[in-house]
Each structure stands twice: as C-alpha cells, then as structure tokens.
Design an enzyme around this catalytic site. Structure first.
Site, mmCIF file in Angstrom:
data_model
loop_
_atom_site.group_PDB
_atom_site.id
_atom_site.type_symbol
_atom_site.label_atom_id
_atom_site.label_comp_id
_atom_site.label_asym_id
_atom_site.label_seq_id
_atom_site.Cartn_x
_atom_site.Cartn_y
_atom_site.Cartn_z
ATOM 1 N N ARG A 57 48.988 74.474 4.536
ATOM 2 C CA ARG A 57 48.642 73.303 3.723
ATOM 3 C C ARG A 57 47.226 72.819 4.011
ATOM 4 O O ARG A 57 46.825 72.717 5.169
ATOM 5 C CB ARG A 57 49.621 72.154 4.026
ATOM 6 C CG ARG A 57 49.230 70.860 3.339
ATOM 7 C CD ARG A 57 50.226 69.779 3.630
ATOM 8 N NE ARG A 57 50.196 69.346 4.997
ATOM 9 C CZ ARG A 57 49.529 68.284 5.452
ATOM 10 N NH1 ARG A 57 48.815 67.538 4.625
ATOM 11 N NH2 ARG A 57 49.577 67.955 6.722
ATOM 12 N N HIS A 109 53.027 69.686 13.294
ATOM 13 C CA HIS A 109 52.608 68.565 12.457
ATOM 14 C C HIS A 109 53.280 68.542 11.090
ATOM 15 O O HIS A 109 53.624 67.475 10.573
ATOM 16 C CB HIS A 109 51.089 68.664 12.274
ATOM 17 C CG HIS A 109 50.470 67.569 11.475
ATOM 18 N ND1 HIS A 109 50.478 66.256 11.893
ATOM 19 C CD2 HIS A 109 49.807 67.592 10.287
ATOM 20 C CE1 HIS A 109 49.841 65.515 10.987
ATOM 21 N NE2 HIS A 109 49.445 66.292 9.998
ATOM 22 N N GLU A 135 37.919 66.612 4.907
ATOM 23 C CA GLU A 135 38.688 67.190 6.013
ATOM 24 C C GLU A 135 38.640 68.711 5.914
ATOM 25 O O GLU A 135 38.049 69.262 4.981
ATOM 26 C CB GLU A 135 40.125 66.669 5.974
ATOM 27 C CG GLU A 135 40.218 65.183 6.297
ATOM 28 C CD GLU A 135 41.627 64.649 6.168
ATOM 29 O OE1 GLU A 135 42.523 65.165 6.837
ATOM 30 O OE2 GLU A 135 41.819 63.714 5.386
ATOM 31 N N SER A 191 62.950 56.822 2.746
ATOM 32 C CA SER A 191 62.085 55.734 2.261
ATOM 33 C C SER A 191 60.635 55.946 2.655
ATOM 34 O O SER A 191 59.901 54.995 2.940
ATOM 35 C CB SER A 191 62.590 54.386 2.795
ATOM 36 O OG SER A 191 62.560 54.398 4.213
ATOM 37 N N ARG A 208 43.179 74.332 9.050
ATOM 38 C CA ARG A 208 43.926 74.039 10.282
ATOM 39 C C ARG A 208 44.485 75.230 11.015
ATOM 40 O O ARG A 208 44.521 75.252 12.237
ATOM 41 C CB ARG A 208 45.102 73.149 9.927
ATOM 42 C CG ARG A 208 44.679 71.752 9.866
ATOM 43 C CD ARG A 208 45.833 70.852 9.686
ATOM 44 N NE ARG A 208 45.230 69.611 9.271
ATOM 45 C CZ ARG A 208 45.845 68.644 8.678
ATOM 46 N NH1 ARG A 208 47.130 68.759 8.421
ATOM 47 N NH2 ARG A 208 45.220 67.556 8.353
ATOM 48 N N HIS A 252 48.772 70.737 13.970
ATOM 49 C CA HIS A 252 47.514 70.003 13.812
ATOM 50 C C HIS A 252 46.656 70.293 15.038
ATOM 51 O O HIS A 252 47.150 70.201 16.166
ATOM 52 C CB HIS A 252 47.789 68.501 13.692
ATOM 53 C CG HIS A 252 46.618 67.737 13.140
ATOM 54 N ND1 HIS A 252 45.448 67.585 13.845
ATOM 55 C CD2 HIS A 252 46.433 67.106 11.953
ATOM 56 C CE1 HIS A 252 44.592 66.878 13.108
ATOM 57 N NE2 HIS A 252 45.164 66.580 11.951
HETATM 58 P P1 FAD Z 1 58.656 60.695 5.374
HETATM 59 O O1 FAD Z 1 57.522 59.805 5.130
HETATM 60 O O2 FAD Z 1 58.784 61.295 6.709
HETATM 61 O O3 FAD Z 1 59.987 59.875 5.075
HETATM 62 C C1 FAD Z 1 61.248 60.443 5.339
HETATM 63 C C2 FAD Z 1 62.293 59.371 5.156
HETATM 64 O O4 FAD Z 1 63.587 59.962 5.168
HETATM 65 C C3 FAD Z 1 62.311 58.334 6.263
HETATM 66 O O5 FAD Z 1 62.544 57.095 5.661
HETATM 67 C C4 FAD Z 1 63.517 58.740 7.106
HETATM 68 O O6 FAD Z 1 64.095 57.682 7.809
HETATM 69 C C5 FAD Z 1 64.438 59.239 6.024
HETATM 70 N N1 FAD Z 1 65.486 60.154 6.476
HETATM 71 C C6 FAD Z 1 65.336 61.339 7.121
HETATM 72 N N2 FAD Z 1 66.537 61.889 7.353
HETATM 73 C C7 FAD Z 1 67.466 61.052 6.840
HETATM 74 C C8 FAD Z 1 68.888 61.058 6.784
HETATM 75 N N3 FAD Z 1 69.614 62.043 7.331
HETATM 76 N N4 FAD Z 1 69.513 60.024 6.183
HETATM 77 C C9 FAD Z 1 68.804 58.987 5.659
HETATM 78 N N5 FAD Z 1 67.459 58.929 5.708
HETATM 79 C C10 FAD Z 1 66.802 59.942 6.278
HETATM 80 N N6 FAD Z 1 49.490 63.923 4.994
HETATM 81 C C11 FAD Z 1 48.441 63.665 4.173
HETATM 82 O O7 FAD Z 1 48.430 64.101 3.022
HETATM 83 N N7 FAD Z 1 47.403 62.900 4.638
HETATM 84 C C12 FAD Z 1 47.361 62.383 5.882
HETATM 85 O O8 FAD Z 1 46.406 61.681 6.240
HETATM 86 C C13 FAD Z 1 48.433 62.673 6.762
HETATM 87 N N8 FAD Z 1 48.418 62.207 8.050
HETATM 88 C C14 FAD Z 1 49.526 62.412 8.832
HETATM 89 C C15 FAD Z 1 49.540 61.866 10.115
HETATM 90 C C16 FAD Z 1 50.668 62.001 10.899
HETATM 91 C C17 FAD Z 1 50.684 61.417 12.285
HETATM 92 C C18 FAD Z 1 51.786 62.707 10.407
HETATM 93 C C19 FAD Z 1 53.020 62.863 11.242
HETATM 94 C C20 FAD Z 1 51.756 63.283 9.144
HETATM 95 C C21 FAD Z 1 50.619 63.144 8.351
HETATM 96 N N9 FAD Z 1 50.575 63.689 7.074
HETATM 97 C C22 FAD Z 1 49.508 63.431 6.262
HETATM 98 C C23 FAD Z 1 51.749 64.329 6.487
HETATM 99 C C24 FAD Z 1 52.451 63.294 5.599
HETATM 100 O O9 FAD Z 1 52.352 62.031 6.214
HETATM 101 C C25 FAD Z 1 53.901 63.634 5.397
HETATM 102 O O10 FAD Z 1 54.046 64.965 5.003
HETATM 103 C C26 FAD Z 1 54.469 62.725 4.298
HETATM 104 O O11 FAD Z 1 54.238 61.383 4.636
HETATM 105 C C27 FAD Z 1 55.938 62.987 4.116
HETATM 106 O O12 FAD Z 1 56.458 62.004 3.263
HETATM 107 P P2 FAD Z 1 57.996 62.053 2.906
HETATM 108 O O13 FAD Z 1 58.262 60.916 2.000
HETATM 109 O O14 FAD Z 1 58.348 63.411 2.460
HETATM 110 O O15 FAD Z 1 58.733 61.862 4.319
HETATM 111 C C1 SIN Z 2 44.818 63.846 9.554
HETATM 112 O O1 SIN Z 2 44.461 62.700 9.326
HETATM 113 O O2 SIN Z 2 44.185 64.630 10.267
HETATM 114 C C2 SIN Z 2 46.100 64.328 8.968
HETATM 115 C C3 SIN Z 2 45.862 64.749 7.591
HETATM 116 C C4 SIN Z 2 46.994 65.592 7.073
HETATM 117 O O3 SIN Z 2 47.909 65.948 7.797
HETATM 118 O O4 SIN Z 2 46.924 65.922 5.890
#
Ligand code: FAD
Ligand code: SIN
Length: 523
Positions: free
Chosen positions: A384, A349, A113, A12, A288, A241
């Site tokens: 990335r 990261h 960035e 989610s 990065r 990161h």
């Molecule tokens: P997630 O948002 O991690 O969601 C994964 C989901 O899967 C969660 O709901 C989890 O509970 C669920 N899940 C996992 N395993 C299971 C399982 N076995 N069964 C059921 N559910 C499960 N990227 C950018 O582009 N810009 C930014 O500014 C940026 N800032 C960041 C800052 C931080 C601190 C971090 C950690 C990352 C950042 N990133 C950023 C990277 C980006 O946030 C992530 O790559 C992106 O949000 C991933 O989205 P997603 O939907 O793939 O996974």
């Molecule tokens: C950040 O805000 O520095 C994270 C951005 C990203 O991971 O893309």
C-alpha cells in the site's frame, strides 16, 4: 435477545462511520463497536489522506504511483475509480466538519510521503485521524437514524450455517442475516438481524509483537468472514511501517509519521551515515516495503536494535508546528527531535489483504459488505502507498452504502434465526492460557513471517500455529464467551491465512519477501 435493523455496521472507524452517515437517509443504522466508539486505528492516523487536489498533480500520476508502490499487482480500474473519487469524498469529510490544514494562500497544505511523486496528502497537523473521527462522530451521534452501541463485540456473522445448512467454501449464494454480538456488560450474546451488514473492523497488527496498531486490531472481521466462507485474498502482504519509535517497553509502538520524511527527515545508521540511497534512488522517501527491508538489512549488518531518524537540520519551529504529536511524545521520552536523533524500528502496521470485494464493496457473501482495512478491494496490490488507506476506506464505504441502500428492498429480515446457543459451556477460569497463547501466536508471526521469510520459516510457523489452533478450538467449544478468547481465536485464524497465503506465493514481490525465491521486483 433479538434486535433488527436495516444496516448493521460492525466497527466505528472511518469506514464504519462513513458508511453509516451515507446509509442513514435510507434506513435505520446500528453501529456496534467493541470498545468505545472513538477507539480505532483511524484515530491514530497521523500523516493524512491522499487525494488529487491541484495541478501539477493529476489523477494519472496518483494512479501511477499507487500501481508502482503495489508492484503492478493493484487492479488499475479500481485504483482509477478510487483516485477519481478522491476530491468528492474529501469534500464529504469537509462538509461534515473535518478541518484540514491550509497554507497562507488559503489552499490545502499538501504533504508528501513515501512513493508519492507529488504533494497530495491532506492532513490536520499530525493528528489527521483524530480530527476526522471527531467530525464524523459528531455527525453520527446527532443523526436520528444512527444508533451506536459501544462495548459490543461481534462474534460471528449469521449465515445459512446457523439454520443447519452445510456450507462449503465452494458454495454459491451464502447469505448474511446479521451477526451474533456479545455484550460483556450484561454477559449476554445478542442476535442482531439485519438486511445489510457492513464489516468495517479494521486491521490485524496485533498478530505481531511489535505493531503501531491499537489493541482492537485483532483481525476479527477477516476471521469472521473467513469462517463464514467468504473469499479472503492477499493476506501475505503485511506492511511494516519503517519508523515506529524504538521503545521495547511501550506497546503498541508509537508511530513516527512518514510525513516527517516528506518534510525532509533522513534515516541514518547509528554511526550517523545515510543509508537509503544504497537501496533506492528515492532515498528515505522510497515506498515502505523497500525502506522497511533496508532497515532490516542494516540492523542485521550492524547488530543494533534500531536505526535513527534525523530531523536536526530542519527548522525547529516548523517541526513543532507541523508535528506537535510526534514532538510532544518524543519530548516525554527525553528526545528533543530538533536536537536529538529519533531511534526508530519497523513495526507491523497494515494488512493489505482481507475480505475480497467488488467495486461496490460487496463481498462474496450476499448482503455482506466490507470496507476499510479489513477489505481487499484491489487497491493496494503487493504494497500500500502511504495515506491511500483512509482514501480507499471512504470511497468503498461510500460505494457500499449506496449499493446497500439501493438494493435494500431485495433483502428481508430473516426471523427464523436461532438465538446463540451456549448450553453446556462453562466459565473459563484459565484466562492466563488465553494470554499466553496470544503471545505465542505473536511470536510465531514475528519470528517466522516478518519482513523476510523463507519456506522453512513458513513451514515452522504453520506447524507451531496448528498446535495452538487445536488447543484454542477445544477451549472455545467448552467455554462461555469472553472477548479475549474470541480475539485469540480470530488472531489464530488470521495468522493461519497469512501463513497459508504466504506459502502459496512462489515469488518475492512487494511486502512478501521470501529468501527462497528470486527477487521479481526487489531493489
Ligand atoms: P479502524 O479505524 O481500525 O476501526 C475498526 C473498528 O472496528 C473499531 O471501532 C473497532 O473497535 C471495531 N471492531 C473491531 N472488531 C470488532 C468486533 N469484533 N466487534 C465490534 N467492533 C469491532 N492510513 C492513512 O491513509 N493515512 C495515515 O496517516 C495513517 N496513519 C496511521 C497511523 C497509525 C498509528 C495506524 C495504526 C494506522 C495508520 N493508517 C493510516 C492506516 C489507517 O489508519 C487504517 O487503515 C484505517 O484507519 C482503518 O480504518 P477502518 O475503519 O477500516 O478500521
Ligand atoms: C504515517 O503517517 O506515516 C502513516 C501513513 C499511512 O500509514 O498511510
């Protein structure tokens, strides 16, 4: 217990919710999420989401920057497709109620960035992810076709293997029929049958001791897909990161957004010297991989355990207004960022590799899609570019939703799938072993498969991991399911793939830096 749905969405975060909202007009969507529906990497995203909004930026510039950061290993056609869709997908987020910051002229206030040659990062202060999740969850919760099941842990996807067929990695036509999902509140494994399944489980930062990722990031989706014999690619490219807040007592590590460097903050050694220009003409705003490796090098030279980020020359009011999250967090630690330097250190990261997909988000397994961080789409290449992850997630979630919807008629629910069989398993009394093994895996990857690698280190990592793998498989086969045990198994699988794919790469490029090979591209 069996349950059937048209679209099963595992996760989610931004990818899962975006897919769900796009697929919902075409059928019933069931989202399973292993924690609360809010908890994900997405909610911690700070800097923002990259998109081509206004001149002087244009699609070509964004494509070029992405290719350059990815050391030309990104697939240019994919990058063009993603960047060309960026404005429309951002509009979707806005239409669903996401607020991005605007400037005094009423235009979106774009940040910058590392690696970006233009200002192109839409943001909501430094809490962009939280704002996106708020808006999307609000829509998803009120949609009549969307059901969200929290605290539901997916163990494995279901394929012909579960019907007794022998499946090899070479086999064509492996099909996904849904997934086995553990409901810890009821102590039961449920069978979810689906016509289409989306893997959107996020990243695997928890494979390392120091990471910015939340505890849910245990690489479950990548491991599940790999076990089901899906193609998984480019896992050697683990992104560190450069600037997580240095505090060995805090896990996960708090991120100091790169957007602060885009705003003018500068990296310095403990004796106050700027060092990044020694490594790259873009200084603190280099991509990065370069910045993280430069910090690693400076720490080796100085013997210190962190470097500093200096914001003290920036306007205090603007710092507080634009970065309230970072400002507050640092203040809680006694650091007033307008007066004091911030101690920072690199942290795991983002995983650039993952479940390989085509441009529609289709994996190599029929009816299994992947989007978000668990996917490998060809966008990121060897490294990335900042803020391209959220963008990639929404473009591929969108494409996957339409592909799944338009081909829904061709996939039926398979009612022959057997229920989960836990005969002969016992309740494992030794949870301490699971916790211990988890830490050992993290130590192996951190010590031998970090920012700088070598053949000898990789060989060591492989041998040590193998022992933990054998022990864990034995434990898994005789134990009743627990979430933690499954996560351990998954992180071991992911560690294995990272090590194996790192061993296969016989050069140094982007995020994969091996001392034994010449620097193809490194500055
Ligand atoms: P997630 O948002 O991690 O969601 C994964 C989901 O899967 C969660 O709901 C989890 O509970 C669920 N899940 C996992 N395993 C299971 C399982 N076995 N069964 C059921 N559910 C499960 N990227 C950018 O582009 N810009 C930014 O500014 C940026 N800032 C960041 C800052 C931080 C601190 C971090 C950690 C990352 C950042 N990133 C950023 C990277 C980006 O946030 C992530 O790559 C992106 O949000 C991933 O989205 P997603 O939907 O793939 O996974
Ligand atoms: C950040 O805000 O520095 C994270 C951005 C990203 O991971 O893309």
């Amino acid at each position: 217990m069996q349950k059937s749905t048209d679209f099963l969405v595992i996760g989610s975060g931004i990818a899962g919710l975006f897919f769900a909202l796009k697929a919902a007009p075409f059928g019933k969507v069931t989202i399973v999420s292993k924690s609360t529906c809010e908890e994900s990497a997405t909610r911690y995203a700070q800097g923002g989401i990259a998109a081509v909004m206004y001149p002087p930026d244009d699609i070509q510039k964004h494509v070029r920057d992405t290719m350059d950061c990815g050391r030309e290993l990104s697939e240019e056609e994919i990058v063009k497709m993603v960047v060309s869709q960026s404005r429309d997908r951002i509009q979707d987020l806005i239409d669903w109620g996401t607020h991005f910051d605007k400037n005094e002229e009423g235009l979106y206030d774009l940040g910058r960035e590392g690696g970006h040659s233009e200002y192109r990062v839409l943001h909501h202060k430094d809490k962009t992810g939280l704002e996106i999740i708020r808006a999307m969850l609000h829509q998803a919760k009120k949609h009549p076709n969307i059901e969200i099941l929290e605290n539901h842990f997916t163990i494995d996807i279901i394929t012909q293997h579960h019907l007794g067929e022998k499946i090899t990695r070479q086999k064509k036509g492996i099909r996904c029929f849904g997934a086995y999902v553990y409901d810890p509140d009821r102590g039961k494994v449920k069978t979810f049958l689906a016509r289409k399944t989306l893997m959107a489980t996020g990243g695997a930062g928890m494979a390392y001791l120091t990471t910015t990722n939340p505890v849910i990031a245990t690489g479950d989706g990548i491991a599940m897909a790999y076990r089901a014999k899906a193609e998984v690619k480019d896992m050697e490219f683990v992104q560190f990161h450069p600037t997580s807040l240095f505090d060995p007592l805090e896990k996960p590590s708090f991120l100091i957004t790169e957007a602060i460097r885009g705003f003018g903050a500068v990296l310095k050694t403990p004796d106050g010297k700027e060092f990044m220009y020694k490594y790259d003409k873009r200084g603190s705003l280099a991509p990065r991989d370069i910045v993280a490796r430069a910090i690693d090098q400076e720490l080796k030279i100085s013997g210190e355990d962190h470097v500093y980020l200096d914001c003290t020359h920036l306007d205090p009011g603007e710092l507080k207004t634009n970065f309230p999250n970072v400002f507050e967090k640092c203040l809680q630690k006694g650091i007033d960022i307008s007066r004091n330097l911030i101690p920072v250190v690199p942290a795991a990261h983002y995983v650039c590799g993952g479940i390989h997909t085509d441009k529609h988000g289709c994996s190599s397994i029929v009816n299994l899609y992947a989007a978000g961080e668990c996917a490998h789409t060809g966008m990121h290449g060897a490294n990335r570019m900042a803020s391209n992850s959220l963008l990639e997630s929404i473009v591929f979630a969108n494409n996957a939703a339409y592909h799944a919807a338009y081909s829904l008629h061709s996939s039926e629910i398979n009612r022959d799938i057997p229920d989960w069989n836990d005969e002969g398993t016992i309740v494992n009394e030794e949870m301490v072993l699971v916790t211990q093994s988890f830490k050992e895996v993290q130590a192996i990857l951190s010590n031998y498969v970090g920012i700088v690698r070598s053949d000898l280190r990789l060989e060591r990592a492989y041998k040590r991991l193998n022992l933990i793998y054998q022990e864990t498989e034995q434990l898994y086969n005789k134990s009743f399911i627990t979430t933690r045990l499954c996560e351990l198994r998954n992180i071991i699988n992911v560690a294995y793939i990272i090590i194996k794919q790192a061993m296969k790469r016989k050069n140094s490029i982007g995020l994969h830096y091996n001392l034994d090979y010449p620097k193809a591209d490194q500055s």
